[in-house]
Design an enzyme around this catalytic site. Structure first.
Site, mmCIF file in Angstrom:
data_model
loop_
_atom_site.group_PDB
_atom_site.id
_atom_site.type_symbol
_atom_site.label_atom_id
_atom_site.label_comp_id
_atom_site.label_asym_id
_atom_site.label_seq_id
_atom_site.Cartn_x
_atom_site.Cartn_y
_atom_site.Cartn_z
ATOM 1 N N PHE A 154 -10.753 -4.573 10.808
ATOM 2 C CA PHE A 154 -11.746 -4.446 9.727
ATOM 3 C C PHE A 154 -11.068 -4.750 8.411
ATOM 4 O O PHE A 154 -9.860 -4.894 8.355
ATOM 5 C CB PHE A 154 -12.394 -3.058 9.704
ATOM 6 N N TYR A 160 0.764 -1.248 0.000
ATOM 7 C CA TYR A 160 0.000 0.000 0.000
ATOM 8 C C TYR A 160 0.796 1.300 0.000
ATOM 9 O O TYR A 160 0.219 2.368 -0.208
ATOM 10 C CB TYR A 160 -0.992 -0.012 1.185
HETATM 11 C C1 LIG Z 1 -2.595 -7.714 -3.045
HETATM 12 C C2 LIG Z 1 -3.447 -7.826 -4.299
HETATM 13 C C3 LIG Z 1 -4.807 -7.150 -4.055
HETATM 14 C C4 LIG Z 1 -2.714 -7.109 -5.450
HETATM 15 O O1 LIG Z 1 -3.550 -7.069 -6.599
HETATM 16 P P1 LIG Z 1 -2.950 -6.953 -8.075
HETATM 17 O O2 LIG Z 1 -4.094 -6.690 -8.994
HETATM 18 O O3 LIG Z 1 -2.070 -8.115 -8.374
HETATM 19 O O4 LIG Z 1 -2.042 -5.649 -7.966
HETATM 20 P P2 LIG Z 1 -1.479 -4.798 -9.196
HETATM 21 O O5 LIG Z 1 -1.355 -5.669 -10.409
HETATM 22 O O6 LIG Z 1 -2.283 -3.553 -9.366
HETATM 23 O O7 LIG Z 1 -0.040 -4.460 -8.631
HETATM 24 C C5 LIG Z 1 0.461 -3.162 -8.480
HETATM 25 C C6 LIG Z 1 1.910 -3.237 -8.098
HETATM 26 O O8 LIG Z 1 2.023 -3.747 -6.749
HETATM 27 C C7 LIG Z 1 2.832 -4.928 -6.743
HETATM 28 N N1 LIG Z 1 2.210 -5.866 -5.822
HETATM 29 C C8 LIG Z 1 0.900 -6.032 -5.629
HETATM 30 N N2 LIG Z 1 0.674 -6.957 -4.698
HETATM 31 C C9 LIG Z 1 1.881 -7.391 -4.309
HETATM 32 C C10 LIG Z 1 2.292 -8.362 -3.363
HETATM 33 N N3 LIG Z 1 1.394 -9.074 -2.663
HETATM 34 N N4 LIG Z 1 3.615 -8.548 -3.204
HETATM 35 C C11 LIG Z 1 4.504 -7.841 -3.931
HETATM 36 N N5 LIG Z 1 4.154 -6.891 -4.838
HETATM 37 C C12 LIG Z 1 2.859 -6.694 -5.033
HETATM 38 C C13 LIG Z 1 2.783 -5.437 -8.172
HETATM 39 O O9 LIG Z 1 3.909 -6.224 -8.480
HETATM 40 C C14 LIG Z 1 2.753 -4.154 -8.962
HETATM 41 O O10 LIG Z 1 4.062 -3.598 -9.002
HETATM 42 P P3 LIG Z 1 4.604 -2.820 -10.300
HETATM 43 O O11 LIG Z 1 3.660 -1.664 -10.488
HETATM 44 O O12 LIG Z 1 5.975 -2.422 -9.910
HETATM 45 O O13 LIG Z 1 4.512 -3.799 -11.417
HETATM 46 C C15 LIG Z 1 -3.685 -9.299 -4.719
HETATM 47 O O14 LIG Z 1 -2.415 -9.900 -4.918
HETATM 48 C C16 LIG Z 1 -4.459 -10.106 -3.699
HETATM 49 O O15 LIG Z 1 -5.673 -10.123 -3.739
HETATM 50 N N6 LIG Z 1 -3.765 -10.782 -2.779
HETATM 51 C C17 LIG Z 1 -4.365 -11.664 -1.801
HETATM 52 C C18 LIG Z 1 -5.340 -10.951 -0.873
HETATM 53 C C19 LIG Z 1 -4.714 -9.788 -0.168
HETATM 54 O O16 LIG Z 1 -3.596 -9.868 0.330
HETATM 55 N N7 LIG Z 1 -5.450 -8.682 -0.139
HETATM 56 C C20 LIG Z 1 -5.023 -7.469 0.561
HETATM 57 C C21 LIG Z 1 -5.734 -7.457 1.882
HETATM 58 S S1 LIG Z 1 -5.234 -6.048 2.827
#
Ligand SMILES: CC(C)(COP(=O)(O)OP(=O)(O)OC[C@H]1O[C@@H](n2cnc3c(N)ncnc32)[C@H](O)[C@@H]1OP(=O)(O)O)[C@@H](O)C(=O)NCCC(=O)NCCS
Length: 406
Positions: free
Chosen positions: A406, A125
């Site tokens: 939350f 984030y």
């Molecule tokens: C975390 C999550 C929402 C990211 O969604 P996503 O659609 O893959 O994210 P994006 O494609 O928009 O990624 C944006 C950037 O963040 C990075 N990033 C996103 N999630 C990441 C992670 N878990 N670890 C490392 N890097 C991550 C991406 O590599 C990308 O980097 P770049 O711009 O340098 O290429 C998804 O992986 C997910 O649902 N994870 C499991 C549930 C979770 O953890 N939710 C968050 C709860 S707080």
């Protein structure tokens, strides 16, 4: 060209969106019973989803509006981000980035000055302007060694309440626990069914104990006990695991700890996400009975309206500083701010410290010191004397703490 689109969640689509979240978080599939408990906590309002070309939701970004206590005690409107997930077969294609852009713009357009969330991982984030603003610690108290000092925590009574009583009584009292501590998040009506009610009426054996002092009920704890016996240690007592504990007064807090440490057949009392300055060891004749096993980021904060957020809090006694804030997602925040105990205003004066909005967020509630972040290269120091002033202005004696999941 993207092969998904992001839009507001329509009425009736909530359960499918919650299923996307539960799957992303590796939770069990959502039963009808679980959904019936969650539904009131999961309205369509405040939700954006990413849909594939068949209109199926494959990503979700959810929030609800509530209030957050900032240094000085003012309660500021906050969008509490309570569900972010992308289905595993859609990750790393920019879906979260697209949903975050829509969500941040929506929160800004509605005039809500802050957003906050609990992050599953530390790397996600910061790029969206969020900074880790509160921390929680995990403690493990060895019960056989843990004797409470004479006279402490004896002037109230602790009693169990049934799940039904807890569901009825605890929400009405919750705001009593706000006090002055920055980071405290108010729990609106919609929060309770999906979190507290589900926890205490579920099948995991959680108990609720309430403390009463001279002015009536003034604290509560929710805990479960976990059997720790095995073949090697057939006589080992249970682990008493605190899920949440809040007290309106120091006496109520000490009384609850006295109670927890008095439960028979327990070898250790554990709590996670406790305030980093919670002085459990000071209650005991042997402070070494308390082990701090973890200190972890808890609430991540995003300053949606930097000027309004900075204005809402108070500052320590120091001469003002001029901060230059950089914000890629919400460019209205870019600019210089004169920040001091007398108030906050935009200024054309030369910047003394230059920093990204996520770095500012991480000290906004009073945690840590800007000097440490400067040491790590997170603050560009244009006037060395401003660093110590910024430390005094932003740091709070009471560690910020949220206390609500939350
Ligand atoms: C975390 C999550 C929402 C990211 O969604 P996503 O659609 O893959 O994210 P994006 O494609 O928009 O990624 C944006 C950037 O963040 C990075 N990033 C996103 N999630 C990441 C992670 N878990 N670890 C490392 N890097 C991550 C991406 O590599 C990308 O980097 P770049 O711009 O340098 O290429 C998804 O992986 C997910 O649902 N994870 C499991 C549930 C979770 O953890 N939710 C968050 C709860 S707080």
């Amino acid at each position: 060209m993207s092969d998904f689109h992001v839009r507001a969640v329509a009425e009736g689509e909530q359960r499918a969106c919650l299923e996307v979240l539960e799957q992303a978080l590796h939770a069990r599939p959502l039963s009808d019973e679980a959904w019936s408990k969650m539904a009131r906590s999961w309205p369509a309002e405040g939700k954006f989803a990413a849909y594939d070309d068949r209109g199926t939701p494959v990503g979700i970004a959810s929030s609800f509006d509530t209030e957050l206590t900032v240094p000085g005690g003012h309660n500021l409107a906050v969008a509490a981000v309570d569900g972010i997930g992308v289905r595993a077969d859609w990750t790393r294609r920019g879906m979260l980035t697209a949903m975050m852009a829509v969500q941040l713009e929506d929160i800004a357009a509605r005039g809500v000055p802050l957003a906050a969330l609990h992050a599953s991982e530390g790397v996600i984030y910061g790029r969206f302007g969020y900074g880790a603003a509160t921390y929680g610690k995990a403690v493990l108290v060895e019960r056989p060694r843990a004797k409470i000092r004479d006279g402490v925590g004896r002037d109230g009574v602790v009693r169990f309440v049934t799940p039904a009583e807890a569901v009825e009584r605890v929400p009405a009292q919750y705001q009593r626990f706000a006090g002055e501590r920055p980071g405290f998040v108010a729990r609106p009506d919609q929060w309770w069914p999906g979190f507290f009610d589900r926890l205490v009426t579920g099948n995991d054996g959680y108990r609720v104990a309430v403390h009463s002092g001279p002015d009536g009920d003034d604290g509560f704890v929710v805990y479960q006990t976990i059997d720790m016996r095995d073949r090697q240690s057939p006589d080992r007592g249970a682990l008493l695991d605190i899920r949440e504990m809040h007290a309106a007064t120091p006496r109520a807090w000490a009384g609850l700890w006295r109670f927890l440490l008095s439960v028979d057949l327990v070898s250790a009392v554990a709590g996670r996400g406790r305030p980093v300055d919670e002085p459990v060891a000071a209650l005991l004749t042997d402070p070494r009975a308390v082990n701090t096993t973890e200190v972890l980021d808890d609430l991540w904060v995003r300053l949606i309206d930097v000027e309004a957020s900075l204005r809402a809090r108070t500052y320590g006694a120091a001469e003002p500083v001029v901060l230059e804030v950089l914000d890629r997602q919400l460019p209205d925040n870019n600019g210089r701010y004169l920040v001091g105990p007398g108030g906050v205003e935009r200024t054309t004066a030369a910047a003394e410290l230059r920093l990204d909005v996520d770095t500012l967020a991480s000290v906004y509630l009073g945690h840590g010191f800007l000097s440490h972040l400067a040491q790590a290269g997170r603050v560009e120091v244009l006037d060395e004397a401003a660093v110590a002033r910024a430390d005094t202005l932003f740091h709070t004696p009471l560690a910020p703490w949220c206390g609500t999941f939350f």
